[in-house]
Design a protein around this motif. Structure first.
Motif, mmCIF file in Angstrom:
data_model
loop_
_atom_site.group_PDB
_atom_site.id
_atom_site.type_symbol
_atom_site.label_atom_id
_atom_site.label_comp_id
_atom_site.label_asym_id
_atom_site.label_seq_id
_atom_site.Cartn_x
_atom_site.Cartn_y
_atom_site.Cartn_z
ATOM 1 N N GLU A 1 0.787 -1.080 -0.099
ATOM 2 C CA GLU A 1 0.061 -0.087 0.329
ATOM 3 C C GLU A 1 1.109 0.957 0.203
ATOM 4 O OE1 GLU A 1 -3.249 0.268 -0.242
ATOM 5 O OE2 GLU A 1 -3.784 -1.770 -0.130
ATOM 6 N N LYS A 2 2.593 1.115 1.028
ATOM 7 C CA LYS A 2 3.028 2.677 0.712
ATOM 8 C C LYS A 2 3.470 2.373 -0.941
ATOM 9 C CE LYS A 2 3.671 2.154 5.807
ATOM 10 N NZ LYS A 2 4.498 1.666 6.833
ATOM 11 N N LEU A 3 3.864 1.209 -1.492
ATOM 12 C CA LEU A 3 4.880 1.897 -2.611
ATOM 13 C C LEU A 3 3.567 2.053 -3.409
ATOM 14 C CD1 LEU A 3 6.508 -1.726 -2.293
ATOM 15 C CD2 LEU A 3 7.876 0.229 -2.545
ATOM 16 N N MET A 4 2.484 1.296 -3.039
ATOM 17 C CA MET A 4 1.591 1.938 -4.081
ATOM 18 C C MET A 4 0.769 3.531 -4.209
ATOM 19 S SD MET A 4 -1.092 -0.400 -5.826
ATOM 20 C CE MET A 4 -1.939 -1.058 -3.523
ATOM 21 N N ALA A 5 1.395 3.604 -2.985
ATOM 22 C CA ALA A 5 1.259 5.330 -2.696
ATOM 23 C C ALA A 5 2.343 6.374 -3.157
ATOM 24 C CB ALA A 5 1.090 5.475 -1.457
ATOM 25 N N GLU A 6 3.130 5.806 -3.296
ATOM 26 C CA GLU A 6 4.481 6.535 -3.934
ATOM 27 C C GLU A 6 4.313 6.240 -5.002
ATOM 28 O OE1 GLU A 6 6.952 7.383 -2.351
ATOM 29 O OE2 GLU A 6 6.581 7.352 -0.450
ATOM 30 N N PHE A 7 3.893 5.319 -5.913
ATOM 31 C CA PHE A 7 3.757 5.395 -7.469
ATOM 32 C C PHE A 7 2.681 6.355 -7.888
ATOM 33 C CE2 PHE A 7 6.686 1.850 -7.216
ATOM 34 C CZ PHE A 7 7.644 1.916 -8.544
ATOM 35 N N ALA A 8 2.040 6.535 -6.946
ATOM 36 C CA ALA A 8 0.795 7.258 -7.478
ATOM 37 C C ALA A 8 0.809 8.674 -7.519
ATOM 38 C CB ALA A 8 -0.414 7.567 -6.127
ATOM 39 N N THR A 9 3.078 8.928 -7.636
ATOM 40 C CA THR A 9 3.038 11.045 -7.441
ATOM 41 C C THR A 9 4.494 10.538 -8.505
ATOM 42 O OG1 THR A 9 4.855 10.245 -5.973
ATOM 43 C CG2 THR A 9 2.534 11.064 -4.934
ATOM 44 N N ARG B 1 -11.443 11.618 -17.827
ATOM 45 C CA ARG B 1 -11.187 13.675 -17.520
ATOM 46 C C ARG B 1 -9.985 13.451 -17.016
ATOM 47 N NH1 ARG B 1 -15.604 16.290 -13.862
ATOM 48 N NH2 ARG B 1 -14.743 15.031 -12.247
ATOM 49 N N SER B 2 -9.397 12.889 -16.009
ATOM 50 C CA SER B 2 -8.441 13.210 -15.278
ATOM 51 C C SER B 2 -7.881 12.335 -14.095
ATOM 52 C CB SER B 2 -7.851 14.402 -15.670
ATOM 53 O OG SER B 2 -8.540 14.758 -14.176
ATOM 54 N N GLY B 3 -6.858 12.407 -14.018
ATOM 55 C CA GLY B 3 -6.278 11.379 -13.065
ATOM 56 C C GLY B 3 -5.126 10.423 -13.071
ATOM 57 N N VAL B 4 -4.274 10.415 -12.065
ATOM 58 C CA VAL B 4 -3.749 8.679 -12.020
ATOM 59 C C VAL B 4 -4.091 7.866 -11.567
ATOM 60 C CG1 VAL B 4 -1.632 8.002 -11.162
ATOM 61 C CG2 VAL B 4 -1.839 10.326 -11.513
ATOM 62 N N MET B 5 -4.015 6.002 -12.138
ATOM 63 C CA MET B 5 -4.535 5.167 -11.049
ATOM 64 C C MET B 5 -3.258 4.265 -10.527
ATOM 65 S SD MET B 5 -6.239 2.086 -13.481
ATOM 66 C CE MET B 5 -4.426 1.581 -14.555
ATOM 67 N N ASN C 1 -15.844 12.379 -16.325
ATOM 68 C CA ASN C 1 -15.831 11.513 -15.204
ATOM 69 C C ASN C 1 -14.169 11.340 -14.451
ATOM 70 O OD1 ASN C 1 -18.646 11.736 -13.318
ATOM 71 N ND2 ASN C 1 -19.339 10.775 -15.465
ATOM 72 N N ASP C 2 -14.177 11.229 -13.768
ATOM 73 C CA ASP C 2 -12.708 10.662 -13.003
ATOM 74 C C ASP C 2 -12.256 9.712 -12.807
ATOM 75 O OD1 ASP C 2 -11.965 13.743 -13.305
ATOM 76 O OD2 ASP C 2 -12.182 13.843 -11.238
ATOM 77 N N PHE C 3 -12.880 8.612 -12.284
ATOM 78 C CA PHE C 3 -12.911 7.861 -12.616
ATOM 79 C C PHE C 3 -12.129 6.687 -13.585
ATOM 80 C CE2 PHE C 3 -13.512 2.748 -12.676
ATOM 81 C CZ PHE C 3 -13.315 1.822 -11.601
ATOM 82 N N PRO C 4 -10.676 6.143 -13.351
ATOM 83 C CA PRO C 4 -9.847 6.091 -14.448
ATOM 84 C C PRO C 4 -10.312 5.162 -15.275
ATOM 85 C CG PRO C 4 -8.791 5.762 -12.703
ATOM 86 C CD PRO C 4 -10.223 5.949 -11.863
ATOM 87 N N VAL C 5 -10.561 5.060 -16.584
ATOM 88 C CA VAL C 5 -11.061 3.851 -17.809
ATOM 89 C C VAL C 5 -9.851 4.146 -19.084
ATOM 90 C CG1 VAL C 5 -13.068 3.398 -19.324
ATOM 91 C CG2 VAL C 5 -12.952 4.435 -17.248
ATOM 92 N N PHE C 6 -9.022 3.079 -19.053
ATOM 93 C CA PHE C 6 -8.068 2.891 -19.998
ATOM 94 C C PHE C 6 -8.703 1.887 -20.776
ATOM 95 C CE2 PHE C 6 -5.303 5.036 -17.272
ATOM 96 C CZ PHE C 6 -5.064 5.592 -17.074
#
Length: 213
Positions: free
Chosen positions: A17-25, A49-53, A127-132
């Motif tokens: 969880e900590k690693l994923m929080a870091e990768f989010a940046t 619309r925008s945002g990191v997944m 919306n900002d829910f990530p969809v790729f």
């Protein structure tokens, strides 16, 4: 980046969880650079619309044009999971739309990555829910085809294993194992710092072209 050691130890849930929080940046481009520029989903782009997944891969294999196993995945999805769907790159029928996005969001999923088509773009793009995904089309899916959950899948030429960390931003999607995440983060942070220093030198008029060497 050095190759992953065969003796790498499993990563605890708290550390993951900590690693994923870091990768989010972190930028996807910097992460893929430090995977020797070999890994990344080609042709998969964001439609939200925008945002990191960032999240753990819940992998799904479907036959082209059938989404029955995506519905099964929504019954077992856990908060923080990314629904990673190998649709074989088939774009003549959409595999998900507004309703299935709403279900995934309500159950705490971190996003969708679909090697196939989607629909209801007006809603998804607002919306900002990530969809790729690979593309979009109005034609809907069938629901009776075979498939599988939690098996290795291929998304835009990139192999994704169940439980891999999946990161997506405006540039696209990359995936990697939790066991290599810590070393990868160190390398990515170092590159990020180098690029920040280069941009600062450009702004200051002191850039010498060293980055290209």
């Amino acid at each position: 980046m050095t190759a992953l050691s065969a003796t790498a130890m499993p990563v605890s849930d708290d550390k993951l969880e900590k690693l994923m929080a870091e990768f989010a940046t972190c930028a996807v481009a910097n992460v893929s650079d430090n995977l020797e520029r070999l890994r990344g989903a080609k042709g998969i782009k964001p439609f939200h619309r925008s945002g990191v997944m960032v999240g753990r891969a819940l992998t799904i294999k479907v036959v082209p044009g059938s989404n029955g196993f995506i519905h099964r995945a929504l019954d077992v999805v856990k908060p923080g999971d990314v629904l990673v769907v190998d649709g074989g790159g088939y774009v003549d029928r959409a595999l998900i739309g507004e309703i299935m996005v709403a279900i995934a969001k309500s159950r705490g999923a971190a996003g969708y990555v679909i090697d196939g088509a989607i629909r209801d773009i007006d809603n998804i793009s607002c919306n900002d829910f990530p969809v790729f995904a690979r593309d979009f089309i109005h034609l809907g899916p069938y629901k009776d085809g075979p498939g599988a959950l939690n098996v290795p899948v291929t998304i835009g030429g990139m192999m994704v294993h169940p439980g891999d960390i999946v990161l997506g931003d405006a540039d696209g999607v990359v995936a990697f194992s939790p066991e290599e995440a810590e070393d990868l983060l160190v390398c990515t942070r170092a590159q990020q710092k180098k690029e920040e220093d280069i941009l600062a030198s450009v702004a200051a008029g002191t850039y010498t072209g060293a980055y290209a060497k």
